[in-house]
Design a protein around this motif. Structure first.
Motif, mmCIF file in Angstrom:
data_model
loop_
_atom_site.group_PDB
_atom_site.id
_atom_site.type_symbol
_atom_site.label_atom_id
_atom_site.label_comp_id
_atom_site.label_asym_id
_atom_site.label_seq_id
_atom_site.Cartn_x
_atom_site.Cartn_y
_atom_site.Cartn_z
ATOM 1 N N THR A 1 -2.518 7.792 7.191
ATOM 2 C CA THR A 1 -3.594 7.023 6.576
ATOM 3 C C THR A 1 -4.892 7.269 7.331
ATOM 4 O OG1 THR A 1 -4.373 4.805 5.961
ATOM 5 C CG2 THR A 1 -3.106 4.976 7.992
ATOM 6 N N SER A 2 -5.995 7.253 6.623
ATOM 7 C CA SER A 2 -7.315 7.377 7.256
ATOM 8 C C SER A 2 -8.215 6.207 6.888
ATOM 9 C CB SER A 2 -7.992 8.692 6.842
ATOM 10 O OG SER A 2 -8.139 8.765 5.432
ATOM 11 N N ASP A 3 -7.635 5.173 6.266
ATOM 12 C CA ASP A 3 -8.419 4.014 5.871
ATOM 13 C C ASP A 3 -7.756 2.703 6.296
ATOM 14 O OD1 ASP A 3 -6.304 3.891 4.098
ATOM 15 O OD2 ASP A 3 -7.498 4.308 2.311
ATOM 16 N N GLY A 4 -7.128 2.741 7.471
ATOM 17 C CA GLY A 4 -6.538 1.524 8.012
ATOM 18 C C GLY A 4 -5.296 1.045 7.306
ATOM 19 N N ARG B 1 -4.682 1.275 3.971
ATOM 20 C CA ARG B 1 -4.888 0.896 2.571
ATOM 21 C C ARG B 1 -4.323 1.935 1.611
ATOM 22 N NH1 ARG B 1 -9.340 -0.681 5.526
ATOM 23 N NH2 ARG B 1 -9.867 -2.904 5.383
ATOM 24 N N SER B 2 -4.193 3.177 2.086
ATOM 25 C CA SER B 2 -3.557 4.230 1.298
ATOM 26 C C SER B 2 -2.869 5.188 2.257
ATOM 27 C CB SER B 2 -4.588 4.969 0.434
ATOM 28 O OG SER B 2 -5.543 5.633 1.243
ATOM 29 N N TRP B 3 -1.854 5.917 1.746
ATOM 30 C CA TRP B 3 -1.028 6.777 2.585
ATOM 31 C C TRP B 3 -0.727 8.086 1.866
ATOM 32 C CZ3 TRP B 3 0.391 5.137 7.502
ATOM 33 C CH2 TRP B 3 0.154 3.778 7.774
ATOM 34 N N THR C 1 0.806 -1.223 0.000
ATOM 35 C CA THR C 1 0.000 0.000 0.000
ATOM 36 C C THR C 1 0.838 1.271 0.000
ATOM 37 O OG1 THR C 1 -0.173 -0.016 2.429
ATOM 38 C CG2 THR C 1 -1.895 -1.171 1.185
ATOM 39 N N ARG D 1 -8.477 3.010 12.087
ATOM 40 C CA ARG D 1 -8.590 3.621 10.759
ATOM 41 C C ARG D 1 -7.472 4.623 10.501
ATOM 42 N NH1 ARG D 1 -12.517 3.185 7.432
ATOM 43 N NH2 ARG D 1 -12.213 5.316 6.623
ATOM 44 N N HIS D 2 -7.163 5.433 11.484
ATOM 45 C CA HIS D 2 -6.146 6.473 11.332
ATOM 46 C C HIS D 2 -4.806 5.978 11.861
ATOM 47 C CE1 HIS D 2 -8.988 9.651 10.160
ATOM 48 N NE2 HIS D 2 -9.831 9.050 10.995
#
Length: 365
Positions: free
Chosen positions: A175-178, A180-182, A137, A157-158
């Motif tokens: 990240t704010s989606d665990g 999955r993206s940075w 990711t 999540r964060h």
């Protein structure tokens, strides 16, 4: 879950903490010792668990007394679901040249692992099926960045990842989606780094968090060893001197642990074998704004530290020359094991694990 079930689980966890504290030698009064209790408690030892690996394991995440993840050299990721009796190699394929220095479990089957190094060696992977498959990711594309640690806030999540300074300031990934993206955060809220400043990727604990917005990271190598704190998930930071000696690339704060937004511990020293490490532990009660050195610090360099869950005063520290316990929230430390470990972590049900060189993993019994 019913209210009764919630209260029962909470009560059981608290009683377990009291029992483990008693086993550590903490219990001295009637609140901990009932009629007929033998007061001659002994300090604990680690119970080794055979991983079948020879990797140096510096990443560790305790999910429970039964489930734990660990990661390390050679692209290694291991997972147990039976208290360490057996370990499954769940390493991401094609990563044998990477150093996985930090791993964070986000659930029984989900985890994020960070590899360190310059340029593209710094990467992040996530799994949601207990390591059967992994998704890359993040891959660093800045030649001067070197990521060291990753942490997630309550809820999972964060999260943040920390890089050594780029253009004179530490770099923060968010990240704010665990995981999955940075995204790289702007550095206008980051104080300038000192000459020689760096974070130590020794135990996955150079960057830690508490609650939903507070994070801290530790430094060394510069003139002073500092701890930087953010109360807004990494947008702005304030720096404080830890009091742990630095002024050398091998010295500084190596690991942090916070049991809430105010109470924290720092350990470190000089990682070179045989080098003295005086004053290698400190504590804070104001969120890291000020630090006080331990009255009786560990006798040598320590690379990992963690609070005992459900306790306001008991914590564990580990390093290549042994392990220590504090019963007074970091004012004094007492050795209890001479084995070599690099990192330590405890789960809410009092599953305390340690990991280190040559595939060493142990659980506190």
């Amino acid at each position: 879950m019913t209210l009764r079930g919630t209260l029962s689980r909470t009560a059981a966890a608290c009683l377990g903490a009291v029992a483990l504290a008693a086993g550590l030698g903490l219990a001295t009064g009637p609140a901990h010792a009932g009629p007929g209790t033998d007061a001659r408690w002994h300090l604990p030892g680690w119970e080794p668990k055979d991983t079948g690996s020879d990797a140096r394991l510096r990443g560790l995440s305790a999910v429970s007394r039964h489930v734990a993840w660990t990661s390390g050299s050679g692209g290694t990721v291991l997972r147990t679901t039976d208290g360490g009796r057996s370990w499954r190699d769940v390493s991401p394929p094609g990563t044998g040249a990477l150093e996985f220095r930090d791993i964070e479990a986000l659930g029984r089957r989900s985890a994020v692992v960070l590899s360190i190094g310059p340029g593209e060696d710094s990467r992040i992977y996530r799994t949601d099926d207990a390591g059967a498959t992994w998704t890359e990711t993040f891959r660093n594309d800045h030649p001067d960045a070197f990521y060291d640690c990753v942490t997630f806030f309550a809820g999972g999540r964060h999260g943040l990842a920390l890089s050594d300074p780029v253009d004179g300031r530490f770099r923060i990934l968010s990240t704010s989606d665990g995981g999955r993206s940075w995204q790289v955060l702007p550095d206008d809220g980051m104080p300038p780094a000192q000459p020689g400043d760096a974070a130590f990727a020794a135990s996955g604990q150079c960057l830690v968090s508490a609650g939903r917005s507070d994070a801290w990271f530790a430094t060394g190598g510069g003139a002073t060893a500092r701890v930087l704190h953010s109360a807004d998930r990494g947008r702005t930071w304030t720096a404080a001197e830890s009091g742990i000696p630095a002024g050398d690339p091998a010295r500084g704060v190596f690991a942090l642990a916070f049991r809430d937004a105010r109470h924290g511990l720092a350990v470190g020293g000089d990682y070179r074998p045989g080098s003295p490490s005086p004053d290698a532990a400190a504590r804070t009660a104001d969120g890291g704004a000020t630090w006080t050195g331990a009255r009786t610090p560990p006798p040598a360099y320590r690379s990992g530290v963690t609070w005992l869950p459900h306790s306001r005063s008991v914590a564990l520290a580990v390093g290549p020359t042994g392990s220590d316990v504090t019963f007074d929230a970091g004012r004094s430390w007492h050795g209890f094991d001479s084995g070599s470990y690099d990192t330590v972590d405890c789960s809410a049900d009092l599953g305390c694990w340690a990991a280190g060189e040559r595939g060493r993993v142990a659980r506190l019994e």
